[in-house]
Design a protein around this motif. Sequence first.
Motif, PDB file in Angstrom:
ATOM      1  N   ARG A   1     -33.132  48.397 -56.379  1.00  0.00           N
ATOM      2  CA  ARG A   1     -31.699  48.615 -56.580  1.00  0.00           C
ATOM      3  C   ARG A   1     -31.378  48.471 -58.065  1.00  0.00           C
ATOM      4  O   ARG A   1     -31.742  47.489 -58.687  1.00  0.00           O
ATOM      5  CB  ARG A   1     -30.869  47.612 -55.779  1.00  0.00           C
TER       6      ARG A   1
ATOM      7  N   GLN B   1     -32.631  55.082 -63.234  1.00  0.00           N
ATOM      8  CA  GLN B   1     -31.704  54.658 -62.190  1.00  0.00           C
ATOM      9  C   GLN B   1     -30.358  55.361 -62.319  1.00  0.00           C
ATOM     10  O   GLN B   1     -29.388  54.984 -61.688  1.00  0.00           O
ATOM     11  CB  GLN B   1     -31.484  53.144 -62.267  1.00  0.00           C
TER      12      GLN B   1
ATOM     13  N   GLU C   1     -29.715  58.755 -61.831  1.00  0.00           N
ATOM     14  CA  GLU C   1     -29.459  59.877 -60.932  1.00  0.00           C
ATOM     15  C   GLU C   1     -28.961  59.375 -59.577  1.00  0.00           C
ATOM     16  O   GLU C   1     -29.003  58.186 -59.270  1.00  0.00           O
ATOM     17  CB  GLU C   1     -30.728  60.706 -60.761  1.00  0.00           C
ATOM     18  N   ARG C   2     -28.523  60.315 -58.745  1.00  0.00           N
ATOM     19  CA  ARG C   2     -27.862  59.931 -57.494  1.00  0.00           C
ATOM     20  C   ARG C   2     -28.819  59.757 -56.318  1.00  0.00           C
ATOM     21  O   ARG C   2     -28.420  59.270 -55.278  1.00  0.00           O
ATOM     22  CB  ARG C   2     -26.782  60.966 -57.136  1.00  0.00           C
ATOM     23  N   SER C   3     -30.045  60.174 -56.501  1.00  0.00           N
ATOM     24  CA  SER C   3     -30.986  60.028 -55.391  1.00  0.00           C
ATOM     25  C   SER C   3     -32.321  59.527 -55.905  1.00  0.00           C
ATOM     26  O   SER C   3     -32.647  59.665 -57.090  1.00  0.00           O
ATOM     27  CB  SER C   3     -31.187  61.366 -54.670  1.00  0.00           C
ATOM     28  N   GLN C   4     -33.104  58.954 -54.990  1.00  0.00           N
ATOM     29  CA  GLN C   4     -34.425  58.473 -55.341  1.00  0.00           C
ATOM     30  C   GLN C   4     -35.296  59.621 -55.847  1.00  0.00           C
ATOM     31  O   GLN C   4     -36.054  59.467 -56.807  1.00  0.00           O
ATOM     32  CB  GLN C   4     -35.072  57.811 -54.121  1.00  0.00           C
ATOM     33  N   HIS C   5     -35.172  60.775 -55.207  1.00  0.00           N
ATOM     34  CA  HIS C   5     -35.961  61.936 -55.605  1.00  0.00           C
ATOM     35  C   HIS C   5     -35.637  62.354 -57.040  1.00  0.00           C
ATOM     36  O   HIS C   5     -36.541  62.627 -57.845  1.00  0.00           O
ATOM     37  CB  HIS C   5     -35.685  63.094 -54.645  1.00  0.00           C
ATOM     38  N   GLN C   6     -34.345  62.406 -57.378  1.00  0.00           N
ATOM     39  CA  GLN C   6     -33.951  62.796 -58.732  1.00  0.00           C
ATOM     40  C   GLN C   6     -34.418  61.775 -59.760  1.00  0.00           C
ATOM     41  O   GLN C   6     -34.871  62.124 -60.857  1.00  0.00           O
ATOM     42  CB  GLN C   6     -32.431  62.960 -58.810  1.00  0.00           C
ATOM     43  N   ASN C   7     -34.297  60.489 -59.415  1.00  0.00           N
ATOM     44  CA  ASN C   7     -34.752  59.452 -60.333  1.00  0.00           C
ATOM     45  C   ASN C   7     -36.263  59.547 -60.563  1.00  0.00           C
ATOM     46  O   ASN C   7     -36.748  59.367 -61.681  1.00  0.00           O
ATOM     47  CB  ASN C   7     -34.394  58.068 -59.787  1.00  0.00           C
TER      48      ASN C   7
ATOM     49  N   THR D   1     -26.933  52.636 -58.133  1.00  0.00           N
ATOM     50  CA  THR D   1     -27.425  53.314 -56.931  1.00  0.00           C
ATOM     51  C   THR D   1     -28.370  52.360 -56.215  1.00  0.00           C
ATOM     52  O   THR D   1     -28.678  51.283 -56.695  1.00  0.00           O
ATOM     53  CB  THR D   1     -28.188  54.601 -57.295  1.00  0.00           C
ATOM     54  N   ASP D   2     -28.843  52.777 -55.067  1.00  0.00           N
ATOM     55  CA  ASP D   2     -29.833  51.985 -54.333  1.00  0.00           C
ATOM     56  C   ASP D   2     -31.206  52.630 -54.419  1.00  0.00           C
ATOM     57  O   ASP D   2     -32.073  52.360 -53.586  1.00  0.00           O
ATOM     58  CB  ASP D   2     -29.423  51.869 -52.864  1.00  0.00           C
ATOM     59  N   SER D   3     -31.410  53.492 -55.400  1.00  0.00           N
ATOM     60  CA  SER D   3     -32.645  54.279 -55.391  1.00  0.00           C
ATOM     61  C   SER D   3     -33.276  54.387 -56.775  1.00  0.00           C
ATOM     62  O   SER D   3     -33.826  55.413 -57.140  1.00  0.00           O
ATOM     63  CB  SER D   3     -32.358  55.682 -54.861  1.00  0.00           C
TER      64      SER D   3
END
Length: 370
Positions: A242, A272, A274-280, A254-256
């Motif tokens: 997180r 940390q 970006e809005r998604s784990q994939h983007q990060n 975010t949480d990802s």
Amino acid sequence: MRDFSDDLSRLRTSLAEARQYLRIDDLRDQRPELETEATRPDLWDDPDRARAVTGELAALVDDVDAYEGLEADVEDAETLAEMAREEGDESLEPEIEAAIAELRERFSRLELRSLFTGEHDEADAIIEVQSGEGGADAQDWANMLLRMYLRWAERGGFATEIEEVSEGSEAGISSATVMIKGRHAYGLLRSEHGVHRLVRMSPFNAQGKRQTAFAALKVTPFLEDVPDVVIDDKELRIDVYRSSGAGGQHVNVTDSAVRITHLPTGIVVSCQNERSQHQNKDRAMQILKAKLAEVARLEREAELDEIRGEQHSVGFGSQIRSYVLQPYQMVKDLRTDHETGVVDAVLDGDVDPFMEAYLRWRRAEDLATT
């Protein structure tokens, strides 16, 4: 009536020099081909190629427009001076003097472009701020440095993306990673790579004693496409956690958040923002590839100080620049000897004079060794 012929002659010389170091004739020859390619209907079928073409065209247009604007204004100043001389009109002298002074300043700024000789000087930059020796003061100092470079980017019209911020255990931040986007971002910021030293009366010391703190800035050119870098997934450790910014000041929580460790080199990158784990993960991999490309380049060239400068511990005796707030006020670069007493302005982002001094010093050093 004052004779402005020498001043105008020097401006003509500066214009001729600008034509050479900007390679104006070559740029004019290249322009039609680039413009044709930029208007191809299928250009964006290959986004990487499209970005390269449009970026190259924008830089070309920027240089040609800057040169042609100076050329036109030099001609206007010459015409005004000639008219004043023929008519004996001394009332035009202040206007001519102002025009010449402004042109000198514009040529001075333009000359900086001739100092960008590195392979990736036109690239975007990844900067990493890391607190060093000095406890709470060092963490606070790292936060001050982060703000300084964000303000510098804002003043210079550069876009910024904060990829990761780790809060300090006592104050400020422990580390931060920021993408700075714009032409010559890396060429300018490479002068800032190294350890920065702060001397002040510590706000974290109950006795109000003078404290020395250190923080480091690492600067890497960001390359959109790094075809030579191949990463084996088995060489990576990927952690998801997180994110935590300084009270939401620096980063969208975010949480990802993603942290990637490249096991063979020990290089660690985090993202940390970006809005998604994939983007990060994708952005972290881009940064990792850029850093690995730099390592490979340095190994090939065996010239560590060419791109990153010498590596030191973040503590006493290793600084490139000192910022003294007490007992006197001064910022001094220990490589170029450039200094100023206007510390508040520097901490608010007025770093360009130090960058320019470094570029001129670096060119002089290079010429001395050739």
